[in-house]
Design a protein around this motif. Structure first.
Motif, PDB file in Angstrom:
ATOM      1  N   ASN A  49       6.164  10.651 -43.860  1.00  0.00           N
ATOM      2  CA  ASN A  49       6.789   9.790 -42.865  1.00  0.00           C
ATOM      3  C   ASN A  49       5.924   9.829 -41.605  1.00  0.00           C
ATOM      4  O   ASN A  49       5.928  10.815 -40.852  1.00  0.00           O
ATOM      5  N   ALA A  50       5.147   8.743 -41.395  1.00  0.00           N
ATOM      6  CA  ALA A  50       4.177   8.757 -40.292  1.00  0.00           C
ATOM      7  C   ALA A  50       4.844   8.973 -38.949  1.00  0.00           C
ATOM      8  O   ALA A  50       4.281   9.615 -38.053  1.00  0.00           O
ATOM      9  N   ILE A 112       1.011  11.096 -48.639  1.00  0.00           N
ATOM     10  CA  ILE A 112       0.943  11.783 -47.345  1.00  0.00           C
ATOM     11  C   ILE A 112       0.400  10.826 -46.283  1.00  0.00           C
ATOM     12  O   ILE A 112      -0.597  10.134 -46.522  1.00  0.00           O
ATOM     13  N   ALA A 113       1.079  10.765 -45.146  1.00  0.00           N
ATOM     14  CA  ALA A 113       0.699   9.817 -44.084  1.00  0.00           C
ATOM     15  C   ALA A 113      -0.732  10.070 -43.636  1.00  0.00           C
ATOM     16  O   ALA A 113      -1.157  11.221 -43.526  1.00  0.00           O
ATOM     17  N   ARG A 114      -1.460   8.987 -43.383  1.00  0.00           N
ATOM     18  CA  ARG A 114      -2.849   9.119 -42.911  1.00  0.00           C
ATOM     19  C   ARG A 114      -2.926   9.909 -41.615  1.00  0.00           C
ATOM     20  O   ARG A 114      -3.908  10.611 -41.373  1.00  0.00           O
ATOM     21  N   ALA A 118      -5.375  12.940 -40.103  1.00  0.00           N
ATOM     22  CA  ALA A 118      -6.207  12.372 -39.030  1.00  0.00           C
ATOM     23  C   ALA A 118      -7.173  11.328 -39.587  1.00  0.00           C
ATOM     24  O   ALA A 118      -8.306  11.216 -39.136  1.00  0.00           O
ATOM     25  N   GLY A 119      -6.720  10.571 -40.581  1.00  0.00           N
ATOM     26  CA  GLY A 119      -7.514   9.478 -41.118  1.00  0.00           C
ATOM     27  C   GLY A 119      -8.520   9.888 -42.181  1.00  0.00           C
ATOM     28  O   GLY A 119      -9.188   9.037 -42.759  1.00  0.00           O
ATOM     29  N   LEU A 120      -8.634  11.195 -42.469  1.00  0.00           N
ATOM     30  CA  LEU A 120      -9.612  11.659 -43.464  1.00  0.00           C
ATOM     31  C   LEU A 120      -9.158  11.301 -44.882  1.00  0.00           C
ATOM     32  O   LEU A 120      -7.980  11.050 -45.119  1.00  0.00           O
ATOM     33  N   ASP A 121     -10.101  11.310 -45.822  1.00  0.00           N
ATOM     34  CA  ASP A 121      -9.757  11.033 -47.220  1.00  0.00           C
ATOM     35  C   ASP A 121      -9.346  12.297 -47.967  1.00  0.00           C
ATOM     36  O   ASP A 121      -9.134  12.273 -49.173  1.00  0.00           O
ATOM     37  N   SER A 122      -9.267  13.405 -47.244  1.00  0.00           N
ATOM     38  CA  SER A 122      -8.830  14.656 -47.858  1.00  0.00           C
ATOM     39  C   SER A 122      -7.474  15.051 -47.264  1.00  0.00           C
ATOM     40  O   SER A 122      -7.043  14.506 -46.261  1.00  0.00           O
ATOM     41  N   ILE A 123      -6.817  16.003 -47.934  1.00  0.00           N
ATOM     42  CA  ILE A 123      -5.581  16.576 -47.397  1.00  0.00           C
ATOM     43  C   ILE A 123      -5.723  18.099 -47.408  1.00  0.00           C
ATOM     44  O   ILE A 123      -6.479  18.641 -48.218  1.00  0.00           O
ATOM     45  N   ALA A 124      -5.011  18.758 -46.513  1.00  0.00           N
ATOM     46  CA  ALA A 124      -4.952  20.222 -46.525  1.00  0.00           C
ATOM     47  C   ALA A 124      -3.567  20.607 -47.012  1.00  0.00           C
ATOM     48  O   ALA A 124      -2.570  20.040 -46.562  1.00  0.00           O
ATOM     49  N   ALA A 288       2.043   6.741 -35.051  1.00  0.00           N
ATOM     50  CA  ALA A 288       2.341   6.727 -36.488  1.00  0.00           C
ATOM     51  C   ALA A 288       1.565   5.625 -37.200  1.00  0.00           C
ATOM     52  O   ALA A 288       1.157   5.776 -38.347  1.00  0.00           O
ATOM     53  N   ASN A 289       1.348   4.501 -36.522  1.00  0.00           N
ATOM     54  CA  ASN A 289       0.685   3.349 -37.151  1.00  0.00           C
ATOM     55  C   ASN A 289      -0.827   3.366 -37.018  1.00  0.00           C
ATOM     56  O   ASN A 289      -1.518   2.603 -37.694  1.00  0.00           O
ATOM     57  N   LEU A 290      -1.351   4.211 -36.131  1.00  0.00           N
ATOM     58  CA  LEU A 290      -2.754   4.083 -35.722  1.00  0.00           C
ATOM     59  C   LEU A 290      -3.747   4.075 -36.892  1.00  0.00           C
ATOM     60  O   LEU A 290      -4.522   3.130 -37.051  1.00  0.00           O
ATOM     61  N   PHE A 291      -3.746   5.127 -37.716  1.00  0.00           N
ATOM     62  CA  PHE A 291      -4.790   5.228 -38.739  1.00  0.00           C
ATOM     63  C   PHE A 291      -4.616   4.183 -39.831  1.00  0.00           C
ATOM     64  O   PHE A 291      -5.591   3.641 -40.341  1.00  0.00           O
TER      65      PHE A 291
END
Ligand code: TXA
Ligand code: MG
Length: 332
Positions: A49-50, A112-114, A118-124, A288-291
């Protein structure tokens, strides 16, 4: 206009079955729940939920968007969201549940929300070992984004009282599970590329990681990357890696024909998307919408993405920080 999100009525609940249900229900409603882990208390929100993720940044008063760790109840759940590699599987088997975070490539369709990455193509992602955390995660059923539950720049909280002192009125529920065992955040290991890199030292030591990996014939990359390598040296640098392909211009009030303009408040979006970060001028909604909006504008192959002026108040500072980085001259 809201910069910090709504004022919240903070409830402090001792960990119990009904308190964990209440925490999971608050998460499902987009609320913020501070909860104990074996490392530190986390400030949790629904990672998919962004707006909840934006509310985490707003509550912490973070001047930048650092990518956040998502918490799940099992390794299988983690590998449904991020791409499994032999190293990631070996580390997960050995150290989860526990104070280890894996950076993985996003699975196609990962919800998972972008903003959480922070806009990366990975997740932690990590599976915490604290019973309270795991029980709440399994009742909730989805990934929970959670940085440490302290205002930005303050010391990480290891007791519910620390959380209350820092975040009263900015979090819906604080689950009090007593003192955290460790007090040191989890170790972060990047398993998303060719090299296995420790991005943040923490609860699991480099020696423990190396011993586990050696069993599978794998090894960690040295801490300092060879010069000329494109591998970022620190998570902070990684966080600034995302920039659109298009050039980015800030404080645009009138669209040009070659431009995707992302609007805000009274300034309408223009171009193919006609996007507006928040027609009502709500900064948490804008964050929430930025990325997502940057990604979508970039997908049109436009040479320039313009973004309307964003007030610098509250979470607007983090939005402007991110836009300035994306607008900065590219070094390669
Ligand atoms: O112990 C912990 O890890 C605590 C508890 C609450 O679980 N959580 C925590 O979360 O410290 P957070 O979100 O503050 O930690 C984020 C760390 C940062 O060092 C960040 O740069 C790195 O994880 N990180 C997150 N996503 C990343 C990504 N996609 N790529 C690289 N680094 C990432
Ligand atoms: Mg922290």
């Amino acid at each position: 206009m809201s910069g910090t999100g709504r004022e919240r009525q903070t409830r402090c609940l001792d960990v119990s079955p009904s308190a964990l249900e209440a925490g999971a229900a608050a998460l499902a409603n987009g609320g913020l729940v501070a909860f104990p882990t074996e490392t530190v208390y986390g400030l949790g929100g629904d990672a998919c939920n962004a707006e909840a993720v934006a509310a985490i940044f707003a509550a912490k008063g973070r001047p930048t968007f650092n990518p956040l760790i998502s918490h799940v109840d099992t390794a299988e759940h983690a590998f449904a969201l991020g791409v499994e590699t032999p190293a990631a599987r070996a580390l997960a088997t050995h150290f989860w549940p526990g104070p280890l975070t894996l950076v993985l490539a996003r699975q196609p369709g990962c919800p998972i929300a972008r903003l959480a990455s922070a806009g990366l193509d990975s997740i932690a992602i990590r599976v915490p070992s604290s019973d309270a955390a795991r029980q709440m995660l399994s009742i909730f059923g989805g990934p929970v984004a959670a940085p440490s539950a302290n205002p930005s720049g303050r010391i990480s909280p290891t007791r519910a009282a620390h959380v209350l002192a820092g975040l009263d009125g900015r979090v819906d529920i604080i689950l009090d599970g007593g003192r955290c065992d460790s007090g040191v955040e989890s170790t972060v290991v990047d398993c998303s590329g060719d090299r296995l890199v420790v991005l943040r030292p923490g609860g699991v030591t480099r020696e423990e990681l190396a011993a586990c990996l050696a069993g599978s014939g794998l090894h960690l990359a040295p801490t300092i990357p060879p010069s000329g390598s494109s591998q970022p040296a620190s998570p902070g640098m990684l966080a600034s890696h995302y920039a659109p392909r298009a050039a980015l211009e800030m404080n645009v009030t009138h669209a040009r024909p070659d431009m995707e303009l992302i609007g805000f408040a009274g300034i309408q979006g223009a171009g193919a998307e006609k996007a507006n970060l928040s027609p009502t001028g709500d900064l948490v909604e804008a964050a929430a919408n930025l990325f997502d909006m940057l990604h979508r504008a970039d997908a049109h192959g436009t040479p320039v993405i313009g973004v309307a002026p964003i007030p610098p108040d509250g979470i607007g500072e983090a939005i402007n920080d991110r836009l300035r980085r994306a607008a900065a001259p590219r070094t390669g």
